[in-house]
Write a protein that holds these residues in place. Structure first.
Motif, PDB file in Angstrom:
ATOM      1  N   GLU A   6       0.833  -1.193   0.000  1.00  0.00           N
ATOM      2  CA  GLU A   6       0.000   0.000   0.000  1.00  0.00           C
ATOM      3  C   GLU A   6       0.865   1.239   0.000  1.00  0.00           C
ATOM      4  N   LYS A   7       0.472   2.217  -0.798  1.00  0.00           N
ATOM      5  CA  LYS A   7       1.147   3.501  -0.821  1.00  0.00           C
ATOM      6  C   LYS A   7       0.253   4.512  -0.136  1.00  0.00           C
ATOM      7  N   LYS A   8       0.721   5.086   0.959  1.00  0.00           N
ATOM      8  CA  LYS A   8      -0.091   6.018   1.720  1.00  0.00           C
ATOM      9  C   LYS A   8       0.176   7.451   1.279  1.00  0.00           C
ATOM     10  N   MET A   9      -0.858   8.257   1.358  1.00  0.00           N
ATOM     11  CA  MET A   9      -0.693   9.679   1.090  1.00  0.00           C
ATOM     12  C   MET A   9       0.082  10.311   2.228  1.00  0.00           C
ATOM     13  N   SER A  10       0.853  11.341   1.921  1.00  0.00           N
ATOM     14  CA  SER A  10       1.537  12.081   2.975  1.00  0.00           C
ATOM     15  C   SER A  10       0.516  12.889   3.750  1.00  0.00           C
ATOM     16  N   ASP A  11       0.899  13.336   4.952  1.00  0.00           N
ATOM     17  CA  ASP A  11      -0.014  14.141   5.762  1.00  0.00           C
ATOM     18  C   ASP A  11      -0.396  15.429   5.043  1.00  0.00           C
ATOM     19  N   VAL A  12       0.563  15.992   4.312  1.00  0.00           N
ATOM     20  CA  VAL A  12       0.299  17.236   3.579  1.00  0.00           C
ATOM     21  C   VAL A  12      -0.730  16.988   2.491  1.00  0.00           C
ATOM     22  N   ASP A  13      -0.567  15.894   1.724  1.00  0.00           N
ATOM     23  CA  ASP A  13      -1.522  15.559   0.666  1.00  0.00           C
ATOM     24  C   ASP A  13      -2.914  15.321   1.244  1.00  0.00           C
ATOM     25  N   ALA A  14      -2.980  14.604   2.364  1.00  0.00           N
ATOM     26  CA  ALA A  14      -4.259  14.294   2.985  1.00  0.00           C
ATOM     27  C   ALA A  14      -4.966  15.559   3.449  1.00  0.00           C
ATOM     28  N   LYS A  15      -4.231  16.466   4.048  1.00  0.00           N
ATOM     29  CA  LYS A  15      -4.817  17.718   4.530  1.00  0.00           C
ATOM     30  C   LYS A  15      -5.317  18.571   3.372  1.00  0.00           C
ATOM     31  N   GLU A  16      -4.560  18.582   2.276  1.00  0.00           N
ATOM     32  CA  GLU A  16      -4.977  19.363   1.114  1.00  0.00           C
ATOM     33  C   GLU A  16      -6.234  18.766   0.490  1.00  0.00           C
ATOM     34  N   LEU A  17      -6.295  17.438   0.436  1.00  0.00           N
ATOM     35  CA  LEU A  17      -7.493  16.787  -0.075  1.00  0.00           C
ATOM     36  C   LEU A  17      -8.694  17.112   0.800  1.00  0.00           C
ATOM     37  N   ASP A  18      -8.515  17.044   2.122  1.00  0.00           N
ATOM     38  CA  ASP A  18      -9.600  17.381   3.047  1.00  0.00           C
ATOM     39  C   ASP A  18     -10.060  18.825   2.845  1.00  0.00           C
ATOM     40  N   ARG A  19      -9.093  19.730   2.639  1.00  0.00           N
ATOM     41  CA  ARG A  19      -9.430  21.149   2.441  1.00  0.00           C
ATOM     42  C   ARG A  19     -10.255  21.346   1.174  1.00  0.00           C
ATOM     43  N   LEU A  20      -9.828  20.705   0.097  1.00  0.00           N
ATOM     44  CA  LEU A  20     -10.534  20.833  -1.177  1.00  0.00           C
ATOM     45  C   LEU A  20     -11.930  20.215  -1.103  1.00  0.00           C
ATOM     46  N   LEU A  21     -12.033  19.067  -0.432  1.00  0.00           N
ATOM     47  CA  LEU A  21     -13.341  18.436  -0.274  1.00  0.00           C
ATOM     48  C   LEU A  21     -14.281  19.318   0.535  1.00  0.00           C
ATOM     49  N   GLN A  22     -13.779  19.878   1.628  1.00  0.00           N
ATOM     50  CA  GLN A  22     -14.621  20.728   2.457  1.00  0.00           C
ATOM     51  C   GLN A  22     -15.087  21.954   1.684  1.00  0.00           C
ATOM     52  N   GLN A  23     -14.210  22.483   0.845  1.00  0.00           N
ATOM     53  CA  GLN A  23     -14.579  23.626   0.004  1.00  0.00           C
ATOM     54  C   GLN A  23     -15.719  23.235  -0.949  1.00  0.00           C
ATOM     55  N   ALA A  24     -15.595  22.038  -1.530  1.00  0.00           N
ATOM     56  CA  ALA A  24     -16.656  21.552  -2.427  1.00  0.00           C
ATOM     57  C   ALA A  24     -17.952  21.302  -1.658  1.00  0.00           C
ATOM     58  N   PHE A  25     -17.843  20.745  -0.440  1.00  0.00           N
ATOM     59  CA  PHE A  25     -19.033  20.474   0.367  1.00  0.00           C
ATOM     60  C   PHE A  25     -19.752  21.761   0.731  1.00  0.00           C
ATOM     61  N   ASP A  26     -18.997  22.794   1.077  1.00  0.00           N
ATOM     62  CA  ASP A  26     -19.605  24.068   1.461  1.00  0.00           C
ATOM     63  C   ASP A  26     -20.426  24.644   0.309  1.00  0.00           C
ATOM     64  N   THR A  27     -19.860  24.553  -0.897  1.00  0.00           N
ATOM     65  CA  THR A  27     -20.565  25.057  -2.078  1.00  0.00           C
ATOM     66  C   THR A  27     -21.795  24.204  -2.377  1.00  0.00           C
ATOM     67  N   ALA A  28     -21.615  22.889  -2.325  1.00  0.00           N
ATOM     68  CA  ALA A  28     -22.724  21.980  -2.630  1.00  0.00           C
ATOM     69  C   ALA A  28     -23.836  22.081  -1.588  1.00  0.00           C
ATOM     70  N   SER A  29     -23.468  22.293  -0.323  1.00  0.00           N
ATOM     71  CA  SER A  29     -24.473  22.389   0.740  1.00  0.00           C
ATOM     72  C   SER A  29     -25.443  23.526   0.475  1.00  0.00           C
ATOM     73  N   LYS A  30     -24.929  24.654   0.027  1.00  0.00           N
ATOM     74  CA  LYS A  30     -25.800  25.795  -0.268  1.00  0.00           C
ATOM     75  C   LYS A  30     -26.771  25.441  -1.393  1.00  0.00           C
ATOM     76  N   LEU A  31     -26.253  24.789  -2.433  1.00  0.00           N
ATOM     77  CA  LEU A  31     -27.118  24.386  -3.541  1.00  0.00           C
ATOM     78  C   LEU A  31     -28.195  23.421  -3.059  1.00  0.00           C
ATOM     79  N   TYR A  32     -27.771  22.403  -2.297  1.00  0.00           N
ATOM     80  CA  TYR A  32     -28.720  21.415  -1.793  1.00  0.00           C
ATOM     81  C   TYR A  32     -29.794  22.060  -0.915  1.00  0.00           C
ATOM     82  N   GLN A  33     -29.365  22.888   0.015  1.00  0.00           N
ATOM     83  CA  GLN A  33     -30.313  23.497   0.946  1.00  0.00           C
ATOM     84  C   GLN A  33     -31.301  24.402   0.218  1.00  0.00           C
ATOM     85  N   ASP A  34     -30.821  25.136  -0.777  1.00  0.00           N
ATOM     86  CA  ASP A  34     -31.697  26.013  -1.558  1.00  0.00           C
ATOM     87  C   ASP A  34     -32.759  25.209  -2.309  1.00  0.00           C
ATOM     88  N   ARG A  35     -32.439  23.934  -2.607  1.00  0.00           N
ATOM     89  CA  ARG A  35     -33.355  23.103  -3.386  1.00  0.00           C
ATOM     90  C   ARG A  35     -34.135  22.101  -2.532  1.00  0.00           C
TER      91      ARG A  35
END
Length: 248
Positions: A6-35
């Motif tokens: 198994e090849k594990k992601m570095s802590d930096v990569d994991a944190k950046e992925l989490d940041r990008l996902l949360q950014q996407a979730f925040d945007t999607a949440s507004k769309l979902y809630q509006d609908r």
């Protein structure tokens, strides 16, 4: 078991992925809630714990199905232990789900694997090798709990699960296990389709692929069930006992 590197992601990569996902979730949440999405299905009066594929082929290292070991050992198994303690204290239904196949020869003229082996290596989970499909000993079933063998992604598809739950008066399922993107998700989707209140237990769900848990839990929470922490679920179970005492 097969040995898989198994090849594990570095802590930096994991944190950046989490940041990008949360950014996407925040945007999607507004769309979902509006609908009008992200409504709450809520907890019911009689829950069951449905633990999906927390068997050795998924929870232990060295198998093609092995999931994130750090999360498994530090979050999922401890979370399951807390949930099992709460369910067992109240004598509530617990169903341990696993997957295995009797005819694993891909060239056989007939097999219980269907066509799934053409996509993923289900042929390695041989019914003749219980060390693979047995529930992890750290969360092993105790007398009075049921182990269900499935052949497909959903714990409901082609199984007796819905009938067992209804016969025992269950209206709510707390779903744990692996993987978030497949067997857990399909179980939750089929659970709400069959009329059960579906709760995904956040820390007790895992996967093999980085980001898969976060994305699927976000999407499940928007469309197919409520996502709650282990502690919130334990508090709900404990609250049922207090309600029962007060009603006496």
């Amino acid at each position: 078991m097969l040995h898989i590197k198994e090849k594990k992601m570095s802590d930096v990569d994991a944190k950046e992925l989490d940041r990008l996902l949360q950014q996407a979730f925040d945007t999607a949440s507004k769309l979902y809630q509006d609908r009008g999405f992200q409504r709450r299905v809520g907890f019911g009066k009689r829950p069951a714990l449905v633990s999906v594929d927390l068997a050795n082929a998924w929870t232990r290292p060295g198998n093609p199905f092995t999931c994130d070991q750090e999360k498994m050992d530090n979050e999922i198994i401890p979370g399951m232990q807390k949930l099992l303690k709460a369910f067992r204290a109240q004598n509530l239904p617990v169903i341990h789900v696993t997957t295995a196949y009797e005819i694993t020869d891909r060239n056989a003229p007939f097999t219980d694997m269907g066509l799934w082996h053409d996509k993923i290596p289900v042929d390695v989970v041989d019914l003749a090798k219980p060390e693979l499909w047995a529930i992890d000993s750290r969360i092993a079933p105790v007398p009075g709990e049921y182990t269900l063998l499935k052949k497909r992604a959903s714990s409901f598809h082609g199984t007796e699960l819905a009938g067992i739950l209804r016969a025992n008066g269950v209206d709510t399922i707390l779903v744990t296990g692996v993987t978030a993107c497949a067997c857990v998700r399909q179980t939750i989707c089929d659970g709400i389709a069959d009329g059960f209140r579906t709760i995904a237990v956040k820390e007790a769900i895992g996967d093999r692929v980085p980001g898969a848990v976060a994305w699927n839990l976000f999407d499940i929470d928007a469309k197919f069930g409520d996502v709650h922490t282990v502690d919130e679920c334990v508090a709900y179970i404990d609250g049922l006992a207090q309600t029962a005492v007060a009603a006496e």
